[in-house]
Design a protein around this motif. Structure first.
Motif, PDB file in Angstrom:
ATOM      1  N   ARG A 244      -2.642  -4.993   3.940  1.00 39.54           N
ATOM      2  CA  ARG A 244      -1.816  -6.026   3.312  1.00 39.54           C
ATOM      3  C   ARG A 244      -2.457  -7.415   3.319  1.00 39.54           C
TER       4      ARG A 244
ATOM      5  N   GLY B  15       4.532  -3.913   8.641  1.00 41.25           N
ATOM      6  CA  GLY B  15       3.538  -2.903   8.286  1.00 41.25           C
ATOM      7  C   GLY B  15       2.275  -3.091   9.121  1.00 41.25           C
ATOM      8  N   PRO B  16       1.443  -2.071   9.252  1.00 38.89           N
ATOM      9  CA  PRO B  16       1.715  -0.706   8.815  1.00 38.89           C
ATOM     10  C   PRO B  16       2.808  -0.065   9.676  1.00 38.89           C
ATOM     11  N   MET B  17       3.580   0.810   9.015  1.00 38.75           N
ATOM     12  CA  MET B  17       4.735   1.441   9.661  1.00 38.75           C
ATOM     13  C   MET B  17       4.372   2.797  10.235  1.00 38.75           C
TER      14      MET B  17
ATOM     15  N   ILE C  78      11.096  -4.411   2.978  1.00 37.48           N
ATOM     16  CA  ILE C  78       9.689  -4.259   3.389  1.00 37.48           C
ATOM     17  C   ILE C  78       8.735  -4.487   2.208  1.00 37.48           C
TER      18      ILE C  78
END
Ligand code: CP
Length: 315
Positions: free
Chosen positions: A58, A264-266, A285
């Protein structure tokens, strides 16, 4: 001009009016990003270098997109293929890049304080994209923008931050930012992952999700940061999910219109149930990811404006 910083190294040095200045400009960029033509010329002619010494999806992608949408020349350093692997130090790497006259350096590093140290060795603006357990300022800003857009305000909200607080720079930056904006913060997690220092920030601490989530407006879940753990902090992921994983039953304690967030990351089925993460009525999210581009555009735009002003004044 209400944003006075040379670098964006953390939330700690920011005044609430500076946070608001970034969010106000980010709101405009969020609107621009929903147009078919998304370009602006705020960074035209400037050079942005992204240096990620830790993995990222991200943050790296959104900094790159943000720079390109603002017209900068953007270079992503492939750190795994750099001379760091031959023993060159972080500081020598920074000095080498500095000699190429970049205007913006975006840095993620596994060690707390490394980005601050680097900022002292270069002439350009440095943005912290996450340093160790210390800070992840643009994550907290994008979270704040998401909350402000969804809740219509960023003050006097009950906000629960849940999970691995101890190892999380996201939690630390959010605790500082949300505290500066006068929200009530609850931290929920097992005592092994909840350092007592956060009581000093005025946070309420819970080790029971049902109790801690009662009537909150915002539920912010965190990943177990296994890469920063040096021992057994939880009995098992199964036990952790049972006690601290967000599912419909635990979420029912929050307000009916409470939003669910995750940087995130999840890890689905560890800290959050997959159905909750995908529930478009509760989960924001994906909006957090969207706001990430806008916030990074705003932060780089404001830093570039300050840089231009400093140059004009011969500073
Ligand atoms: N939230 C966050 O920092 O995600 P990445 O590690 O994918 O950048």
């Amino acid at each position: 001009m209400t944003f006075r910083q040379k670098h964006l190294l953390g939330i700690e040095p920011l005044h609430p009016t500076e946070i608001t200045a970034i969010l106000d400009l980010a709101d405009k960029y969020a609107d621009l990003n929903r147009q078919s033509i998304k370009h602006s010329d705020a960074l035209t002619g400037l050079t942005q270098i992204n240096m990620f010494f830790e993995n990222s999806t991200r943050t790296q992608a959104s900094f790159e997109i943000a720079g390109k949408r603002l017209g900068a020349d953007v270079m992503n350093m492939a750190m795994q293929a750099s001379s760091i692997k031959k023993g060159e130090t972080l500081i020598d790497t920074a000095l080498t890049l500095n000699a190429m006259h970049p205007d913006l350096l975006v840095v993620r590093h596994p060690h707390s304080g490394a980005v601050d140290l680097l900022s002292q060795k270069v002439n350009c603006a440095v943005l912290n994209a996450g340093d160790g357990r210390h800070e992840h300022p643009t994550q907290a800003l994008l979270d704040a923008l998401t909350i402000r857009r969804r809740k219509g305000r960023l003050h006097r909200l009950n906000i629960a931050i849940c999970g691995d607080i101890a190892h999380s720079r996201v939690a630390r930056s959010n605790i500082i930012l949300l505290g500066k904006m006068e929200n009530r913060i609850r931290l929920i997690g097992p005592p092994t992952l909840l350092p007592s220092q956060f009581r000093e920030f005025g946070c309420e601490v819970y080790d029971d999700m049902n109790e801690g989530l009662k009537d909150v407006d915002v539920v912010m879940m965190l990943r177990l940061q296994r890469e920063r753990m040096d021992g057994g902090f939880i009995p098992s992921e199964r036990e952790y999910y049972h006690r601290f994983g967000l599912d419909a039953e635990k979420l029912a304690n929050a307000k009916d219109d409470a939003i669910v967030m995750h940087p995130g990351p999840m890890n689905r089925g560890v800290e959050i149930d997959g159905d909750i993460a995908d529930d478009i009525n509760r989960s924001v999210i994906q909006e957090q990811v969207e706001m990430g581009v806008a916030v990074r555009m705003a932060a780089m735009d404001l830093l570039a404006q300050n840089q231009r002003e400093a140059r004009m004044q011969g500073v």
